[in-house]
Design an enzyme around this catalytic site. Structure first.
Site, PDB file in Angstrom:
ATOM      1  N   LYS A 113     -24.590  26.563   2.780  1.00  0.00           N
ATOM      2  CA  LYS A 113     -24.693  25.191   2.285  1.00  0.00           C
ATOM      3  C   LYS A 113     -26.146  24.795   1.996  1.00  0.00           C
ATOM      4  CE  LYS A 113     -20.204  23.654   3.598  1.00  0.00           C
ATOM      5  NZ  LYS A 113     -19.721  25.004   4.013  1.00  0.00           N
TER       6      LYS A 113
HETATM    7  C1  LIG Z   1     -18.586  25.746   3.426  1.00  0.00           C
HETATM    8  C2  LIG Z   1     -18.457  27.193   3.778  1.00  0.00           C
HETATM    9  C3  LIG Z   1     -17.539  28.047   3.112  1.00  0.00           C
HETATM   10  C4  LIG Z   1     -16.600  27.553   2.042  1.00  0.00           C
HETATM   11  O1  LIG Z   1     -17.239  27.287   0.812  1.00  0.00           O
HETATM   12  P1  LIG Z   1     -16.512  26.400  -0.311  1.00  0.00           P
HETATM   13  O2  LIG Z   1     -17.552  26.177  -1.348  1.00  0.00           O
HETATM   14  O3  LIG Z   1     -16.114  25.110   0.383  1.00  0.00           O
HETATM   15  O4  LIG Z   1     -15.341  27.165  -0.801  1.00  0.00           O
HETATM   16  C5  LIG Z   1     -17.502  29.388   3.488  1.00  0.00           C
HETATM   17  N1  LIG Z   1     -18.296  29.862   4.486  1.00  0.00           N
HETATM   18  C6  LIG Z   1     -19.185  29.076   5.136  1.00  0.00           C
HETATM   19  C7  LIG Z   1     -20.001  29.663   6.239  1.00  0.00           C
HETATM   20  C8  LIG Z   1     -19.300  27.720   4.809  1.00  0.00           C
HETATM   21  O5  LIG Z   1     -20.182  26.945   5.491  1.00  0.00           O
END
Ligand SMILES: *Cc1c(COP(=O)(O)O)cnc(C)c1O
Length: 498
Positions: A113
């Site tokens: 993120k």
């Molecule tokens: C948010 C997240 C995801 C999922 O990603 P999306 O864009 O919501 O599909 C996968 N792995 C981790 C570690 C995340 O923090």
């Protein structure tokens, strides 16, 4: 470049408006009216560039209302070398043969993120300057862990912003709690609430729309905004790393420019994989996008059958960031792949909120299946995959990445399609120490605290502990407020000095 809404395609807004506003008034999501196209020559010209220059090259096409100075300010601020533990920002690591991993977790909170939330605050403040008379933006976040910390790090000390994060007092891991309560920065606040994540989430939503609070903010020249993943400003930074990993594969001689690759994405809200779809539509030679889920496999079922049905058991898994039954960004894919049929999207989304399910036409699901494949894994396979890749290749992955790796192995077994492939790795294994240790050792870790486990994982694996996790131990806890959910709006007044 202009943006429209998935639920009303007569709408036209600039990038700055789309980012400052977050969501369209009638509830649709902002999408570009037209995508820029990247020729092989243009991609080739990006191979010798740094991540920052690759980012500018891609983002310039989407943020046409930003000046070159504004673009430089945003991108150079977000991806400054001092904030990332890899000078490549998002390095591509070869595991074996055609299996490569794109590590998206070298940022300040060790999860993917950061790739978007480091840039979003810059995009938002520049956008607010253009569209909202330079108001101070107040970001409210309800978090079950990862998003809160990534947003805090992103918005910390960014001029003209304040950020308040609420988390359920017993609903986050000890590591996540410590990451948030020790947060530095002069414009941040963190508060625990007595309640669960849904309580925090609904209280935040009602504060967003509370007229009294909004009026008080207005008097102080402030406005609310949100940092969640339906904001275009969180999606657009993610397109960059697909171009970047392709350039890295070309640079290392694993592919030639023009060769196709496959991409595998551990998926929750469908933001990350959708960014891969945009990259493909822009001309990046991606053949298949493989959507990987854990036991919450609502997307696998949709991509295999055309029926999306959220009326099912919710599982708490070892890959919590993918524990999700309403995948918001799928709406954008439906809009694009239906030939921009906004009436259809409106209809499907109202079916989803009324009865929790919808079915798309045979033609539409066939179109989607020509680009997307899907699979899911159970919890045992996640552990086995972490262990196998550590034993065989000395590659240590976290639980989310392991879901994608396992789904990819099954994909190759079923299709024999083993062209060069990039698997997105979305978190450092040190963020999920207990699960990773359980997968690779038989030790009893029940008496260890989080820091013991970090040390133990380091001892067993030899993998370097990311600095942001190592340094947590010495940080001072700054935020100890706990409030009832009924008192959250008062807390907002207090924290904002209203
Ligand atoms: C948010 C997240 C995801 C999922 O990603 P999306 O864009 O919501 O599909 C996968 N792995 C981790 C570690 C995340 O923090």
């Amino acid at each position: 470049m202009l943006y429209t809404s998935t639920r009303d395609k007569s709408i036209r807004v600039s990038a700055a408006q789309a980012i400052a506003q977050g969501i369209s008034n009638e509830g649709g999501l902002f999408v570009p009216v037209e995508l820029p196209s990247f020729t092989a020559d243009k991609i080739k010209s990006m191979v010798g560039m740094s991540y920052i220059d690759r980012a500018k090259t891609v983002l310039r096409e989407f943020l046409t209302d930003f000046t070159e100075e504004e673009l430089n300010y945003c991108v150079e601020g977000a991806y400054a070398a001092s904030k990332f533990s890899s000078d490549k920002i998002a390095p591509t690591v070869n595991v074996a043969g055609n299996k490569n991993v794109l590590e998206l977790w070298h940022g300040p909170t060790c999860a993917f993120k950061d790739m978007a939330l480091q840039l979003l605050p810059y995009l938002m403040t520049v956008s607010a300057k253009k569209t909202a008379d330079g108001k101070t933006i107040v970001i409210l976040v309800a978090t079950s862990g990862d998003t809160g910390k990534a947003a805090l790090e992103g918005f910390k000390d960014v001029d003209n912003t304040k950020i308040l994060v609420f988390y359920p007092v017993d609903g986050v891991s000890p590591m996540q709690k410590l990451q948030m309560t020790t947060q530095e920065g002069c414009n941040v606040a963190v508060c625990a609430i007595n309640g669960n994540f849904d309580d925090a989430q609904s209280a935040v939503k009602s504060i967003f729309t509370n007229e009294e609070i909004k009026n008080e903010l207005e008097k102080k020249n402030m406005m609310f905004s949100s940092a969640n993943s339906i904001n275009w400003g969180r999606l657009v930074p993610q397109i960059v790393y697909y171009f970047s990993t392709y350039c890295d594969l070309a640079q290392s001689g694993k592919i030639s420019i023009g060769d196709e690759i496959n991409v595998v994405v551990p998926t929750g809200n469908f933001g990350n994989i959708l960014a891969g779809y945009y990259a493909k539509k822009m001309g990046l030679p991606i053949k298949t996008l493989v959507c990987a889920s854990n036991t919450n496999n609502v997307l696998t079922d949709f991509l295999k059958t055309g029926t999306y049905n959220k009326n099912r058991d919710f599982y708490t898994t070892t890959s919590p960031s993918m524990d999700i039954l309403i995948s918001s960004n799928l709406e954008r894919l439906l809009y694009h792949m239906s030939g921009e049929d906004d009436a259809m999207v409106r209809d499907l989304m109202s079916q989803l909120s009324a009865k929790g399910e919808y079915t798309v036409s045979d033609q539409l699901i066939a179109e989607i299946q020509s680009i997307f494949d899907a699979g899911y894994t159970d919890e045992n396979s996640v552990d086995a995959t972490i262990k196998e890749h550590f034993d065989k290749y000395k590659y240590l992955c976290d639980t989310h990445t392991a879901v994608a790796v396992k789904v990819y192995d099954e994909y190759v077994k079923n299709t024999r399609d083993d062209i060069p492939t990039v698997i997105d790795s979305t978190a450092s294994p040190y963020k999920f120490c207990a699960s990773v240790l359980n997968a690779i050792t038989d030790e009893d870790i029940s008496s260890m605290d989080e820091f013991d486990m970090v040390g133990e994982l380091n001892r067993v694996s030899g993998v370097v502990i990311p600095a942001p996790i190592a340094s947590l131990k010495d940080k001072t806890v700054r935020f100890t407020d706990v409030c009832d959910k009924e008192d959250m709006s008062q807390m907002v007044f207090k924290l904002l000095d209203l």
